[in-house]
Design an enzyme around this catalytic site. Sequence first.
Site, mmCIF file in Angstrom:
data_model
loop_
_atom_site.group_PDB
_atom_site.id
_atom_site.type_symbol
_atom_site.label_atom_id
_atom_site.label_comp_id
_atom_site.label_asym_id
_atom_site.label_seq_id
_atom_site.Cartn_x
_atom_site.Cartn_y
_atom_site.Cartn_z
ATOM 1 N N TYR A 76 12.666 -22.503 -28.325
ATOM 2 C CA TYR A 76 13.443 -23.565 -28.556
ATOM 3 C C TYR A 76 14.656 -23.507 -29.427
ATOM 4 O O TYR A 76 15.536 -23.910 -29.440
ATOM 5 C CB TYR A 76 12.259 -24.656 -28.754
ATOM 6 C CG TYR A 76 13.031 -26.032 -29.011
ATOM 7 C CD1 TYR A 76 13.595 -27.184 -28.194
ATOM 8 C CD2 TYR A 76 12.834 -26.259 -30.347
ATOM 9 C CE1 TYR A 76 14.168 -28.127 -28.569
ATOM 10 C CE2 TYR A 76 13.472 -27.670 -30.850
ATOM 11 C CZ TYR A 76 14.086 -28.323 -30.086
ATOM 12 O OH TYR A 76 14.510 -29.862 -30.328
ATOM 13 N N ILE B 134 23.308 -31.972 -18.166
ATOM 14 C CA ILE B 134 24.414 -31.363 -18.883
ATOM 15 C C ILE B 134 24.592 -29.786 -18.618
ATOM 16 O O ILE B 134 25.494 -29.274 -19.324
ATOM 17 C CB ILE B 134 24.173 -31.665 -20.424
ATOM 18 C CG1 ILE B 134 22.634 -31.164 -20.882
ATOM 19 C CG2 ILE B 134 24.433 -33.211 -20.692
ATOM 20 C CD1 ILE B 134 22.503 -30.711 -22.287
ATOM 21 N N ALA C 215 18.506 -32.953 -24.321
ATOM 22 C CA ALA C 215 17.804 -31.495 -24.651
ATOM 23 C C ALA C 215 16.409 -31.484 -23.965
ATOM 24 O O ALA C 215 16.011 -32.245 -23.478
ATOM 25 C CB ALA C 215 17.782 -31.465 -26.163
ATOM 26 N N TRP C 216 16.088 -30.087 -23.714
ATOM 27 C CA TRP C 216 14.890 -29.977 -23.464
ATOM 28 C C TRP C 216 14.003 -29.960 -24.436
ATOM 29 O O TRP C 216 13.892 -28.952 -25.131
ATOM 30 C CB TRP C 216 14.750 -29.044 -22.573
ATOM 31 C CG TRP C 216 13.461 -28.813 -21.621
ATOM 32 C CD1 TRP C 216 12.590 -29.778 -21.415
ATOM 33 C CD2 TRP C 216 12.562 -27.642 -21.255
ATOM 34 N NE1 TRP C 216 11.359 -29.366 -20.687
ATOM 35 C CE2 TRP C 216 11.461 -28.111 -20.698
ATOM 36 C CE3 TRP C 216 12.773 -25.935 -21.251
ATOM 37 C CZ2 TRP C 216 10.739 -27.046 -20.196
ATOM 38 C CZ3 TRP C 216 11.889 -25.289 -20.789
ATOM 39 C CH2 TRP C 216 10.642 -25.640 -20.203
ATOM 40 N N THR C 217 13.249 -30.885 -24.726
ATOM 41 C CA THR C 217 12.599 -30.911 -26.269
ATOM 42 C C THR C 217 11.263 -30.627 -26.319
ATOM 43 O O THR C 217 10.271 -30.687 -27.182
ATOM 44 C CB THR C 217 12.471 -32.516 -26.801
ATOM 45 O OG1 THR C 217 12.209 -33.359 -25.773
ATOM 46 C CG2 THR C 217 13.954 -32.921 -26.953
ATOM 47 N N THR D 278 18.339 -28.929 -34.536
ATOM 48 C CA THR D 278 17.170 -29.352 -34.790
ATOM 49 C C THR D 278 16.475 -28.532 -35.985
ATOM 50 O O THR D 278 17.475 -27.421 -36.481
ATOM 51 C CB THR D 278 16.100 -28.656 -33.672
ATOM 52 O OG1 THR D 278 14.760 -28.601 -34.341
ATOM 53 C CG2 THR D 278 16.359 -27.363 -33.270
ATOM 54 N N ASP D 279 15.698 -29.015 -36.843
ATOM 55 C CA ASP D 279 14.911 -28.253 -37.993
ATOM 56 C C ASP D 279 14.449 -27.031 -37.655
ATOM 57 O O ASP D 279 14.130 -26.041 -38.546
ATOM 58 C CB ASP D 279 13.953 -29.217 -38.780
ATOM 59 C CG ASP D 279 13.060 -29.658 -37.935
ATOM 60 O OD1 ASP D 279 13.466 -29.598 -36.773
ATOM 61 O OD2 ASP D 279 12.000 -30.290 -38.294
#
Length: 281
Positions: free
Chosen positions: A125, A37, A60-62, A101-102
């Site tokens: 992040y 992406i 995503a890069w998590t 994300t939270d």
Amino acid sequence: MKILVTGAKGLVGRALVEHCSASGDEVFSYDHDALDIANAEAVESAIAARRPDAVINCAAWTDVDGCETNPEKAEQVNALGPENLAHASRNAGALLITISTDYVFDGEKEGFYTQRDQPRPISVYGRYKLEGERRAQDANARTIVVRTGYIFGTGGKNFLSNVVSWARRGQKIKAIRDYWGTPTYGRDLAVRLRELAVHDKPDIYHVVSAGEGASFETFTLEALRLAGLSAENVEVIDGDSLGRPAPRPRNSRLKCLRSEKIGLPPLPHWQDGLADFISRE
Ligand SMILES: NC(=O)c1ccc[n+]([C@@H]2O[C@H](COP(=O)([O-])OP(=O)(O)OC[C@H]3O[C@@H](n4cnc5c(N)ncnc54)[C@H](OP(=O)(O)O)[C@@H]3O)[C@@H](O)[C@H]2O)c1
């Protein structure tokens, strides 16, 4: 519907591809190898070729600690990635749903974070996930941002998805007692992502399983109870004792102000999701 899914081999991506396929959608499924992406040209040509009704970004890069030490990669994947998808979706006349994300919140609030709360990320992040939300919304007005957190389910590489298999193997488990979130079952999240695509009402949604939330310790003990396993190998620790590179929000429990307004009921309770997950493992 014609739905294009990115990050299709991740925890949420797999659950989404399975659910959309079972719902009769035409699904164009792209894992990381098939579509990066962060590559604007590749994204533009995939979306232009498929002309989907909706693009749902599960890529995503998590790796939260990895992002902390490699901000350039974090920006490429988590901020530029959604922006690329938004440009290409707009050019193809498609809705974009991108997952956030939270961790866009600082964790200082006592209760649940709603869409009225001001994001204030405390990690690299979280910062680039928030930037990804904003860049996507700027590039395509038809963007739905779905913030979620503490996801568990089949294929997950994270702590919550693995506690039961670690316990089955007799491994030691360090369960953090002083960080709280709203555990969210990947399969239930997938159902809501598709419902949001059908509703097509661009906005920011907080999507989590029902319940008051849980610490890692509470989640672990409940998972072992449901699996009929002993908690003797669980060591309860303070999160800060791990010395992780990235700071995390201490309380990142989410609540949605918008879902009910468009007629969507709460997701099932996280304990029901957990029971379902364990029964499938
Ligand atoms: N897991 C959680 O607790 C949690 C909490 C809040 C929000 N979220 C968000 O939820 C979404 C889904 O996460 P998940 O739990 O399903 O994570 P996941 O299991 O790590 O899946 C993410 C997928 O994205 C792929 N990916 C990484 N970089 C990519 C790139 N440049 N282009 C295309 N694909 C790429 C990964 O492939 P490789 O592994 O091959 O690199 C992986 O398959 C993400 O937006 C994440 O930020 C997750």
